[in-house]
Design an enzyme around this catalytic site. Sequence first.
Site, PDB file in Angstrom:
ATOM      1  N   HIS A 165       9.868 -29.913  -7.295  1.00 39.81           N
ATOM      2  CA  HIS A 165       8.771 -30.560  -6.569  1.00 39.81           C
ATOM      3  C   HIS A 165       7.839 -31.218  -7.583  1.00 39.81           C
ATOM      4  CE1 HIS A 165       9.142 -28.229  -2.644  1.00 39.81           C
ATOM      5  NE2 HIS A 165       9.895 -27.503  -3.456  1.00 39.81           N
TER       6      HIS A 165
ATOM      7  N   HIS B 160      16.080 -28.214  -6.708  1.00 38.80           N
ATOM      8  CA  HIS B 160      15.231 -29.406  -6.743  1.00 38.80           C
ATOM      9  C   HIS B 160      13.895 -29.051  -7.367  1.00 38.80           C
ATOM     10  CE1 HIS B 160      14.574 -27.264  -2.976  1.00 38.80           C
ATOM     11  NE2 HIS B 160      13.309 -27.647  -3.060  1.00 38.80           N
TER      12      HIS B 160
HETATM   13  P1  5GP Z   1      11.911 -25.429  -1.150  1.00 38.52           P
HETATM   14  O1  5GP Z   1      11.097 -24.502  -0.298  1.00 38.52           O
HETATM   15  O2  5GP Z   1      13.393 -25.260  -0.901  1.00 38.52           O
HETATM   16  O3  5GP Z   1      11.539 -25.395  -2.604  1.00 38.52           O
HETATM   17  O4  5GP Z   1      11.508 -26.885  -0.703  1.00 38.52           O
HETATM   18  C1  5GP Z   1      12.193 -27.635   0.233  1.00 38.52           C
HETATM   19  C2  5GP Z   1      11.342 -28.833   0.529  1.00 38.52           C
HETATM   20  O5  5GP Z   1      12.140 -29.774   1.226  1.00 38.52           O
HETATM   21  C3  5GP Z   1      10.136 -28.520   1.404  1.00 38.52           C
HETATM   22  O6  5GP Z   1       8.948 -28.901   0.731  1.00 38.52           O
HETATM   23  C4  5GP Z   1      10.381 -29.343   2.668  1.00 38.52           C
HETATM   24  O7  5GP Z   1       9.196 -29.907   3.161  1.00 38.52           O
HETATM   25  C5  5GP Z   1      11.352 -30.398   2.204  1.00 38.52           C
HETATM   26  N1  5GP Z   1      12.292 -30.860   3.214  1.00 38.52           N
HETATM   27  C6  5GP Z   1      12.943 -30.115   4.131  1.00 38.52           C
HETATM   28  N2  5GP Z   1      13.778 -30.886   4.868  1.00 38.52           N
HETATM   29  C7  5GP Z   1      13.643 -32.150   4.380  1.00 38.52           C
HETATM   30  C8  5GP Z   1      14.240 -33.398   4.741  1.00 38.52           C
HETATM   31  O8  5GP Z   1      15.066 -33.497   5.634  1.00 38.52           O
HETATM   32  N3  5GP Z   1      13.843 -34.498   4.035  1.00 38.52           N
HETATM   33  C9  5GP Z   1      12.925 -34.416   3.018  1.00 38.52           C
HETATM   34  N4  5GP Z   1      12.598 -35.551   2.400  1.00 38.52           N
HETATM   35  N5  5GP Z   1      12.336 -33.253   2.667  1.00 38.52           N
HETATM   36  C10 5GP Z   1      12.703 -32.131   3.330  1.00 38.52           C
END
Ligand code: 5GP
Length: 147
Positions: free
Chosen positions: A107, A105
């Site tokens: 951001h 994903h």
């Molecule tokens: P990563 O660290 O994998 O790049 O980012 C994962 C992101 O997903 C984090 O910023 C976290 O806040 C977000 N996140 C985690 N669980 C959920 C969820 O259940 N719903 C949404 N909308 N965001 C989530």
Amino acid sequence: MNFMSLARDCIFCRIIRGELPSTKVYEDDKVVVFLDIYPINTGHALVVPKVHAEKLEDLPEEYLERLLVVTAKVAPAIVKAVKAEAYNVVINNGRAAGQEIMHVHAHIIPRMTGDGCNIMGCRRFKPSREELERVGEEIRKVLKGEK
Ligand code: 5GP
Ligand code: ZN
């Protein structure tokens, strides 16, 4: 869309299937954009391909393309909506890079002057020109399949 390409227990796949709630701001046949539940700034959103792939390099090319096209379209809309000035696009790829949800994903993080947020906050160092050339040559070899 093909639900077979989604994983059963992945949080983002479950959001895509509608099994978990999310605040969607954009959706098409290949990607969905929803708000992060733990935002860095207001409007922080996640651009998520509708296929379960762990990393950027695992994504089929048409999803990869759409991810970037949609990011470029939605990010300025977010900036306008939350009255921000700019945005960062960040993809954490792999656990050592901070990836917590193992479904690739991007951001979109809206930014304001002086918001105190330090996205590229790691300390830097200054390699010599020779060291840069050495590393560059190693990378070129791998890209050519020589290593
Ligand atoms: P990563 O660290 O994998 O790049 O980012 C994962 C992101 O997903 C984090 O910023 C976290 O806040 C977000 N996140 C985690 N669980 C959920 C969820 O259940 N719903 C949404 N909308 N965001 C989530
Ligand atoms: Zn998934």
